[in-house]
Motif scaffolding. Structure first.
Motif, mmCIF file in Angstrom:
data_model
loop_
_atom_site.group_PDB
_atom_site.id
_atom_site.type_symbol
_atom_site.label_atom_id
_atom_site.label_comp_id
_atom_site.label_asym_id
_atom_site.label_seq_id
_atom_site.Cartn_x
_atom_site.Cartn_y
_atom_site.Cartn_z
ATOM 1 N N MET A 1 47.499 7.131 59.364
ATOM 2 C CA MET A 1 46.181 7.366 59.899
ATOM 3 C C MET A 1 45.288 7.946 58.804
ATOM 4 O O MET A 1 45.630 8.909 58.138
ATOM 5 C CB MET A 1 46.282 8.345 61.066
ATOM 6 N N GLU A 2 44.136 7.348 58.619
ATOM 7 C CA GLU A 2 43.204 7.779 57.600
ATOM 8 C C GLU A 2 42.363 8.935 58.117
ATOM 9 O O GLU A 2 41.864 8.903 59.235
ATOM 10 C CB GLU A 2 42.301 6.608 57.219
ATOM 11 N N THR A 3 42.191 9.964 57.299
ATOM 12 C CA THR A 3 41.418 11.124 57.697
ATOM 13 C C THR A 3 39.959 10.913 57.316
ATOM 14 O O THR A 3 39.643 10.625 56.173
ATOM 15 C CB THR A 3 41.940 12.394 57.005
ATOM 16 N N LYS A 4 39.084 11.053 58.283
ATOM 17 C CA LYS A 4 37.651 10.905 58.041
ATOM 18 C C LYS A 4 37.095 12.236 57.556
ATOM 19 O O LYS A 4 37.439 13.292 58.069
ATOM 20 C CB LYS A 4 36.957 10.488 59.338
ATOM 21 N N LYS A 5 36.218 12.195 56.551
ATOM 22 C CA LYS A 5 35.584 13.422 56.079
ATOM 23 C C LYS A 5 34.586 13.894 57.123
ATOM 24 O O LYS A 5 33.889 13.103 57.749
ATOM 25 C CB LYS A 5 34.888 13.182 54.751
ATOM 26 N N LEU A 6 34.529 15.193 57.297
ATOM 27 C CA LEU A 6 33.651 15.784 58.305
ATOM 28 C C LEU A 6 32.259 16.009 57.729
ATOM 29 O O LEU A 6 32.106 16.471 56.609
ATOM 30 C CB LEU A 6 34.221 17.120 58.773
ATOM 31 N N LEU A 8 28.510 18.000 57.936
ATOM 32 C CA LEU A 8 28.169 19.405 58.169
ATOM 33 C C LEU A 8 27.975 19.674 59.655
ATOM 34 O O LEU A 8 28.410 20.704 60.170
ATOM 35 C CB LEU A 8 26.902 19.769 57.390
ATOM 36 N N LEU A 9 27.363 18.724 60.363
ATOM 37 C CA LEU A 9 27.165 18.884 61.805
ATOM 38 C C LEU A 9 28.509 18.947 62.529
ATOM 39 O O LEU A 9 28.693 19.765 63.441
ATOM 40 C CB LEU A 9 26.322 17.736 62.358
ATOM 41 N N ASP A 10 29.472 18.108 62.124
ATOM 42 C CA ASP A 10 30.806 18.160 62.717
ATOM 43 C C ASP A 10 31.455 19.511 62.464
ATOM 44 O O ASP A 10 32.061 20.103 63.352
ATOM 45 C CB ASP A 10 31.700 17.060 62.150
ATOM 46 N N ARG A 11 31.338 19.999 61.243
ATOM 47 C CA ARG A 11 31.972 21.272 60.894
ATOM 48 C C ARG A 11 31.395 22.428 61.698
ATOM 49 O O ARG A 11 32.103 23.344 62.091
ATOM 50 C CB ARG A 11 31.817 21.561 59.404
ATOM 51 N N VAL A 12 30.096 22.408 61.946
ATOM 52 C CA VAL A 12 29.472 23.511 62.670
ATOM 53 C C VAL A 12 29.798 23.448 64.157
ATOM 54 O O VAL A 12 29.940 24.473 64.818
ATOM 55 C CB VAL A 12 27.943 23.512 62.423
ATOM 56 N N THR A 13 29.965 22.227 64.691
ATOM 57 C CA THR A 13 30.196 22.107 66.127
ATOM 58 C C THR A 13 31.668 22.184 66.515
ATOM 59 O O THR A 13 31.969 22.470 67.673
ATOM 60 C CB THR A 13 29.606 20.791 66.660
ATOM 61 N N LEU A 14 32.585 21.923 65.586
ATOM 62 C CA LEU A 14 34.009 22.005 65.916
ATOM 63 C C LEU A 14 34.462 23.452 65.964
ATOM 64 O O LEU A 14 33.800 24.359 65.474
ATOM 65 C CB LEU A 14 34.834 21.220 64.890
ATOM 66 N N ARG A 15 35.631 23.665 66.533
ATOM 67 C CA ARG A 15 36.187 25.006 66.734
ATOM 68 C C ARG A 15 36.471 25.693 65.385
ATOM 69 O O ARG A 15 37.000 25.098 64.474
ATOM 70 C CB ARG A 15 37.462 24.888 67.546
ATOM 71 N N THR A 16 36.108 26.977 65.313
ATOM 72 C CA THR A 16 36.320 27.795 64.120
ATOM 73 C C THR A 16 37.579 28.635 64.311
ATOM 74 O O THR A 16 37.785 29.200 65.380
ATOM 75 C CB THR A 16 35.108 28.729 63.907
ATOM 76 N N PRO A 17 38.427 28.742 63.269
ATOM 77 C CA PRO A 17 39.624 29.588 63.389
ATOM 78 C C PRO A 17 39.260 31.056 63.639
ATOM 79 O O PRO A 17 38.171 31.512 63.287
ATOM 80 C CB PRO A 17 40.303 29.439 62.024
ATOM 81 N N ARG A 18 40.186 31.775 64.241
ATOM 82 C CA ARG A 18 39.955 33.168 64.640
ATOM 83 C C ARG A 18 39.571 34.046 63.442
ATOM 84 O O ARG A 18 38.638 34.848 63.513
ATOM 85 C CB ARG A 18 41.202 33.738 65.305
ATOM 86 N N PRO A 72 42.620 23.217 61.635
ATOM 87 C CA PRO A 72 43.304 21.970 61.325
ATOM 88 C C PRO A 72 43.567 21.166 62.599
ATOM 89 O O PRO A 72 44.021 21.692 63.599
ATOM 90 C CB PRO A 72 44.621 22.422 60.692
ATOM 91 N N GLY A 73 43.233 19.885 62.572
ATOM 92 C CA GLY A 73 43.441 19.023 63.719
ATOM 93 C C GLY A 73 42.359 19.104 64.769
ATOM 94 O O GLY A 73 42.451 18.475 65.811
ATOM 95 N N ALA A 74 41.317 19.880 64.520
ATOM 96 C CA ALA A 74 40.253 20.039 65.521
ATOM 97 C C ALA A 74 39.479 18.750 65.719
ATOM 98 O O ALA A 74 39.011 18.469 66.821
ATOM 99 C CB ALA A 74 39.303 21.162 65.113
#
Length: 93
Positions: A1-6, A8-18, A72-74
């Motif tokens: 499975m190929e990993t798509k680069k995120l 900036l909008l994806d990074r801000v809207t996805l879950r942030t680690p604790r 990771p995996g978000a």
């Protein structure tokens, strides 16, 4: 499975680690202290006002970097949730 680069909008809207949520809160607090120091230049020595400017800069950079951290995996989890809800996913676009 190929990993798509995120984006900036994806990074801000996805879950942030604790850990990075805590870093974001501390950075925002540092920036707020700096803003208080910068806001009262007549009452404080010039050195403290300069320090306030640096604190605002450091706090804003720290909060921005911490907000861009992603669990990771978000991305896969968010795509799966969108598919289950009937929305479009990043994999189908």
């Amino acid at each position: 499975m190929e990993t798509k680069k995120l984006s900036l909008l994806d990074r801000v809207t996805l879950r942030t680690p604790r850990f990075f949520r805590k870093v974001r809160i501390v950075s925002a607090a540092v920036g707020a202290v700096g803003a208080v120091l910068v806001a009262s230049p007549n009452l404080l020595p010039a050195g403290l006002v300069d320090l306030g400017g640096y604190l605002v800069l450091a706090g804003s950079i720290g909060a921005a970097v911490a907000s861009a951290a992603v669990e990771p995996g978000a991305q896969e989890l968010a795509a799966r949730e969108r598919r289950e809800q009937g929305g479009s996913s990043a994999e189908t676009l």
